[in-house]
Design an enzyme around this catalytic site. Structure first.
Site, short mmCIF file in Angstrom:
data_model
loop_
_atom_site.label_atom_id
_atom_site.label_comp_id
_atom_site.label_asym_id
_atom_site.label_seq_id
_atom_site.Cartn_x
_atom_site.Cartn_y
_atom_site.Cartn_z
N TYR A 94 -11.66 4.88 13.24
CA TYR A 94 -10.90 4.45 12.01
C TYR A 94 -9.52 4.94 12.43
CZ TYR A 94 -9.18 3.78 7.04
OH TYR A 94 -8.43 3.12 6.19
N ASP B 245 2.28 8.58 2.14
CA ASP B 245 1.37 7.35 2.28
C ASP B 245 1.84 6.49 1.10
OD1 ASP B 245 -0.46 5.31 2.90
OD2 ASP B 245 -2.14 6.50 2.12
N ASP C 89 -6.26 0.60 9.09
CA ASP C 89 -5.55 0.41 7.70
C ASP C 89 -4.44 -0.58 7.56
OD1 ASP C 89 -4.63 0.82 4.95
OD2 ASP C 89 -5.12 2.79 5.38
N ASP D 190 -3.01 -1.51 4.86
CA ASP D 190 -2.31 -1.48 3.53
C ASP D 190 -2.65 -2.77 2.60
OD1 ASP D 190 -2.03 1.36 3.72
OD2 ASP D 190 0.27 1.18 4.21
N HIS E 113 -8.39 -3.46 7.22
CA HIS E 113 -8.53 -3.92 5.69
C HIS E 113 -7.27 -3.96 5.09
CE1 HIS E 113 -7.98 0.31 4.45
NE2 HIS E 113 -8.77 0.94 5.52
N GLU F 262 -5.79 -4.27 0.99
CA GLU F 262 -6.01 -3.84 -0.32
C GLU F 262 -5.37 -4.58 -1.46
OE1 GLU F 262 -4.98 0.09 0.84
OE2 GLU F 262 -3.14 0.12 -0.69
N CYS G 106 -2.17 6.50 -2.26
CA CYS G 106 -3.48 6.92 -1.86
C CYS G 106 -4.30 6.46 -2.87
CB CYS G 106 -3.53 8.52 -1.91
SG CYS G 106 -5.17 8.92 -1.53
N ARG H 165 -10.10 -4.39 0.79
CA ARG H 165 -10.50 -3.12 -0.19
C ARG H 165 -10.01 -3.45 -1.66
NH1 ARG H 165 -7.17 2.77 0.84
NH2 ARG H 165 -6.24 2.88 -1.17
N GLU I 69 -12.86 1.22 -3.38
CA GLU I 69 -12.06 2.38 -3.09
C GLU I 69 -12.35 3.26 -4.48
OE1 GLU I 69 -10.98 4.91 -1.56
OE2 GLU I 69 -8.97 4.66 -1.19
N ASN J 244 -15.62 5.53 1.81
CA ASN J 244 -14.53 6.21 2.10
C ASN J 244 -14.84 7.77 1.56
OD1 ASN J 244 -12.26 7.51 2.70
ND2 ASN J 244 -10.88 6.26 0.98
C1 LIG Z 1 -8.52 5.59 3.45
C2 LIG Z 1 -6.88 5.79 2.92
O1 LIG Z 1 -6.40 4.40 2.62
C3 LIG Z 1 -6.13 5.98 4.40
O2 LIG Z 1 -5.00 5.63 4.65
O3 LIG Z 1 -6.94 6.83 5.41
C4 LIG Z 1 -6.66 6.79 1.99
C5 LIG Z 1 -7.19 8.25 2.34
C6 LIG Z 1 -6.56 9.57 1.81
O4 LIG Z 1 -5.53 9.34 1.47
O5 LIG Z 1 -7.04 10.31 1.55
C7 LIG Z 1 -7.05 6.42 0.66
O6 LIG Z 1 -6.23 5.68 0.03
O7 LIG Z 1 -8.29 6.75 0.53
MG LIG Z 2 -4.74 4.21 3.37
#
Ligand SMILES: C[C@](O)(C(=O)O)[C@H](CC(=O)O)C(=O)O
Ligand SMILES: [Mg+2]
Length: 301
Positions: free
Chosen positions: A48, A62, A89, A91, A116, A118, A126, A161, A191, A213
């Site tokens: 991943y 993020d 990912d 986004d 994926h 979202e 996040c 997602r 999620e 996740n």
């Molecule tokens: C899965 C996720 O989108 C990621 O970017 O890895 C994040 C992981 C995290 O921030 O812990 C998420 O939004 O859950």
């Molecule tokens: Mg992410």
């Protein structure tokens, strides 16, 4: 030696077979190309590539600051280092539906097995934080339809997602998941599910594979392989786990050097020189050209 000789097309087929196998597929998150090798060597099903890790690795939060070019480049560097399928990912898809379409083609070119997309608003955050916003159903389904229509390899997997659970509840998540599948999603990433029962409810809502996740310090408990398998989850990601472990180890080593004036006490926790060279397949380069590469593994160090 060099890069994986398994083609992206073959990896995509393997990924789809894994999802259809009835066995829970485990995809730890690689934080660099070398860690993808480690994931493969330890017998996992795939790799991943986390948006959070790509952003954090650059020292950024993020929140959708990374560009398509940065993500596709880094994801491609990771994907080519492993024979396993790698998914990334993407986004919110990096813009409007037209941008989403281009994103898919760039990620195909980078050798990914899937991605994926979202339904968060930009700027995203996040999925396990509070105060998220999701786009309306029409916008969400258009993103997925654009993605599904853009791919040139029909086996490139488009996962939708949805972050709506934290905003409007579980039933809304079920409804949205169904609509995203109708729009062309091959798989669903629900999620921030809170319980195993919630995963089971999402499993009941759609016929396509679903992802769990298992990110640390988030909204979901860290359910085990057997627990997730028992409710019919098809794939599990540990997105930021290796980055957290590696950075935790780095922090402790720095503290050791500061406190003791030497790293000596931490050496037993480190990857040895031999092991590191093993992971980069040094010996194969040596065989290829002994006049240039004449390294020999010095004992066990
Ligand atoms: C899965 C996720 O989108 C990621 O970017 O890895 C994040 C992981 C995290 O921030 O812990 C998420 O939004 O859950
Ligand atoms: Mg992410």
């Amino acid at each position: 030696m060099l890069y994986s000789s398994v083609t992206p097309e073959a990896k995509r087929i393997a990924f789809r077979e894994g999802l259809a196998s009835g066995t829970l597929q485990q995809f730890p998150g690689a934080f660099n190309p070398l860690s993808a090798r480690l994931i493969e060597e330890k017998g996992f099903d795939g790799v991943y590539i986390s948006g959070a890790v790509l952003a954090n690795d650059l020292g950024l939060p993020d929140i959708g600051l990374t560009t398509l070019t940065e993500v596709a480049t880094r994801a491609g560097q990771i994907a080519r280092m492993t024979d396993l399928p790698a998914i990334v990912d993407a986004d919110t898809g990096f813009g409007e539906p037209m941008n989403v379409a281009r994103s898919i083609q760039e990620l195909e070119n980078a050798g990914l097995a899937g991605c994926h997309i979202e339904d968060q608003f930009n700027p995203k955050r996040c999925g396990h934080l509070d105060g998220k916003n999701v786009v309306d159903l029409d916008t969400a389904t258009k993103r997925i339809r654009a993605a599904a229509d853009a791919r040139r390899d029909p086996n490139f997997l488009i996962m939708a997602r949805t972050d709506i659970r934290a905003v409007d509840g579980l039933e809304a998540a079920q409804d949205r998941a169904r609509a995203l599948v109708d729009a062309g999603a091959d798989a669903i990433f629900p999620e921030a599910m809170k319980t195993l029962e919630e995963f089971a409810a999402m499993r009941d809502a759609v016929d396509v594979p679903i992802l769990a996740n298992m990110t640390e310090f988030g909204k979901s408990e860290l359910f085990s392989y057997d627990e997730l398998a028992s409710v019919g989850v098809n794939m599990v990601i540990y997105p930021v786990t290796l980055l957290r472990s590696a950075m935790g180890a780095a922090e402790r080593t720095l503290e050791t050097i500061k406190a003791k004036g030497t790293q000596q006490d931490d050496v037993p926790n480190m990857l040895t020189r031999a092991r590191l060279y093993d992971l980069v397949d040094y010996e194969a380069y040596n065989r290829f050209d002994t006049s240039v590469f004449n390294f020999q593994v010095p004992g066990k160090h």
